[in-house]
Design an enzyme around this catalytic site. Structure first.
Site, PDB file in Angstrom:
ATOM      1  CB  CYS A  31      -0.962   0.008   1.190  1.00 21.63           C
ATOM      2  SG  CYS A  31      -0.170  -0.157   2.813  1.00 21.63           S
ATOM      3  CG  HIS A  87      -4.516   0.581   4.811  1.00 26.69           C
ATOM      4  ND1 HIS A  87      -4.055  -0.132   3.716  1.00 26.69           N
ATOM      5  CD2 HIS A  87      -5.622   1.255   4.369  1.00 26.69           C
ATOM      6  CE1 HIS A  87      -4.854   0.091   2.686  1.00 26.69           C
ATOM      7  NE2 HIS A  87      -5.791   0.936   3.047  1.00 26.69           N
ATOM      8  CG  ASP A 105      -8.131   2.483   1.170  1.00 26.89           C
ATOM      9  OD1 ASP A 105      -7.243   1.796   0.623  1.00 26.89           O
ATOM     10  OD2 ASP A 105      -8.679   2.145   2.242  1.00 26.89           O
TER      11      ASP A 105
END
Length: 229
Positions: A31, A87, A105
């Site tokens: 990520c 994250h 996201d």
């Protein structure tokens, strides 16, 4: 970024333009690199300021590296709940404008991008009581600073034998402008002592100058971005 095997226990308008996630580069479990490239593409495509000054990178983590988020595509549980070790997302908020804060996201099943208020309510869910060990902290870093200083040689995605835990991206590893090859841990390491206790205008100003930005609690996330004006 990886998921935890620990069982998670929990006790249970505005619209944004919808884009296609496949338009953006996405490698599962990387990520931080996905968001790095997303910031660059938003700037290159004219969806953000050319220098990324309206973009903020947020690392979500805690001391135990176990953070619950909902509506995550990698989840196999109800409502998309998953435990990540950390994250990374991007929030877009233009300065000097009464504009909507948007969350980008790439791992979320929510609209892409989503209004920040919607994302907080549906993905972070502060209204749900969770055990204290799952409490989430948010390191907010101004994207222009992040793009200059972030580096990752992906060592965190190898096991003790040197094998990949998840297949790495096809592009070259990210090297910082100063030559650093790996500093991901500096961004994802957070503790309660790092959290700003009173979010105010001075807190927002710090994010525009500090390499590692500022760390805020989930109750202050909406308030922090409301101060950017």
């Amino acid at each position: 970024m990886s998921t935890s095997n620990l069982e998670l226990e929990v006790s249970s308008s505005l619209t944004a333009p919808s884009l296609q996630v496949p338009t953006f580069h996405h490698t599962p479990y990387y990520c931080e690199e996905n968001i790095y490239l997303l910031c660059k593409k938003l700037c290159d495509d004219g969806l953000a300021d050319p220098d990324g000054s309206d973009l903020f990178v947020i690392f979500i983590s805690n001391e135990k590296k176990q953070i619950p988020l909902w509506h995550q595509k990698a989840s196999q549980r109800a409502e998309g709940v998953i435990l990540w070790d950390y994250h990374v997302i991007c929030v877009q908020k233009k300065r000097n404008e009464n504009s909507l804060s948007l969350v980008w996201d790439l791992d979320s099943s929510l609209p892409f991008p989503s209004p920040l208020g919607t994302y907080v309510a549906d993905s972070i869910r502060p209204s749900i009581q969770i055990f204290s060990e799952f409490k989430r902290f948010f390191r907010v870093v101004h994207a222009p600073i992040f793009l200059r200083h972030f580096a990752s040689d992906r060592r965190h995605m190898k096991d003790s034998a040197g094998n990949w835990i998840a297949e790495p991206p096809s592009h070259e590893a990210i090297v910082a402008e100063d030559g650093a090859v790996h500093n991901l841990n500096e961004y994802i390491t957070v503790s309660p002592d790092d959290v700003v206790k009173n979010v105010e205008a001075d807190t927002v100003n710090v994010v525009f100058s500090e390499k590692l930005g500022v760390v805020i609690g989930e109750d202050d996330l909406l308030g922090f971005f409301s101060l950017i004006s």
